[in-house]
Design an enzyme around this catalytic site. Structure first.
Site, short mmCIF file in Angstrom:
data_model
loop_
_atom_site.label_atom_id
_atom_site.label_comp_id
_atom_site.label_asym_id
_atom_site.label_seq_id
_atom_site.Cartn_x
_atom_site.Cartn_y
_atom_site.Cartn_z
N HIS A 83 0.38 -0.91 0.07
CA HIS A 83 -0.10 -0.04 -0.53
C HIS A 83 0.55 1.34 -0.03
O HIS A 83 0.56 1.83 -0.98
CB HIS A 83 -0.93 0.04 1.49
N GLU A 84 1.98 1.51 0.90
CA GLU A 84 3.05 2.45 1.07
C GLU A 84 3.53 2.84 0.08
O GLU A 84 3.92 3.83 -0.73
CB GLU A 84 3.26 2.35 2.26
N HIS A 87 1.52 4.05 -2.80
CA HIS A 87 1.68 5.76 -2.23
C HIS A 87 2.65 6.71 -3.23
O HIS A 87 2.78 7.32 -3.99
CB HIS A 87 1.51 6.18 -1.19
N HIS A 93 -5.57 6.90 -2.30
CA HIS A 93 -6.27 6.41 -1.42
C HIS A 93 -7.59 6.47 -2.21
O HIS A 93 -8.25 7.62 -3.10
CB HIS A 93 -6.65 6.66 0.02
#
Length: 181
Positions: A83-84, A87, A93
């Site tokens: 997830h990071e 980013h 998101h």
């Protein structure tokens, strides 16, 4: 698993399931790729550091030869690290999309004080919604994230499941591949 083991597992997921290739910038593999592709000479890189929570800036750093810091607490799981890394590659998101109000309701009255920014929509000048809304994306918060009272902060229609920290969805893979493929 150690933090290094979880980071390597997350990188392996990205490298095998998307078109992105994350490589150690001190490896011979990187030296070979850098010689082959001139656009790898920008000098930007990821810097993994220990800290509170799991976080990363969205997108590459503004200046050359600088790090995008990925902060990881010891409780960050492998998919949270993916997830990071998403980013860091520029993906925001899911619940920040401009069209999110067509898909979910944000219950701001249930959000912890000081955490409201996590539920803001992206500015229209910095965000384009191309893929279908992905309720089960690893980039979507779960229903009670940042709740002040254990009640839902994000309400999906018909009790639809939202968010996951288990596996990439096809929509997650398609989003990355659309951006970089």
């Amino acid at each position: 698993k150690t933090d290094t083991g979880k980071i390597m597992d997350a990188i392996n997921i990205i490298n095998t399931q998307t078109c992105l290739q994350v490589v150690d910038r001190f490896s011979s593999e990187f030296a070979s790729l850098k010689a082959q592709y001139s656009d790898l000479n920008h000098g930007n890189y990821l810097d993994f550091v220990s800290g509170g929570g799991c976080s990363a800036y969205i997108g590459k750093p503004y200046s050359a030869n600088s790090a995008n810091t990925v902060t990881l607490a010891s409780n960050c799981g492998t998919i949270s690290i993916v997830h990071e890394l998403f980013h860091a590659s520029g993906i925001k998101h899911e619940q920040s999309r401009l069209d999110r109000d067509d898909h979910v309701i944000i219950a701001m009255q249930n959000v912890k004080a000081g955490k409201e920014n996590n539920f803001q929509k992206s500015a229209s000048t910095t965000h384009v919604d191309i893929m279908p809304y992905n309720y089960e994306s690893i980039m979507h918060y779960g229903a009670t994230y940042f709740s002040s009272n254990d009640m839902e902060t994000i309400v999906a229609p018909d009790g639809k499941a939202i968010g996951n920290r288990d596996t990439l969805t096809q929509g997650d893979i398609d989003s990355v591949n659309f951006m970089y493929g």
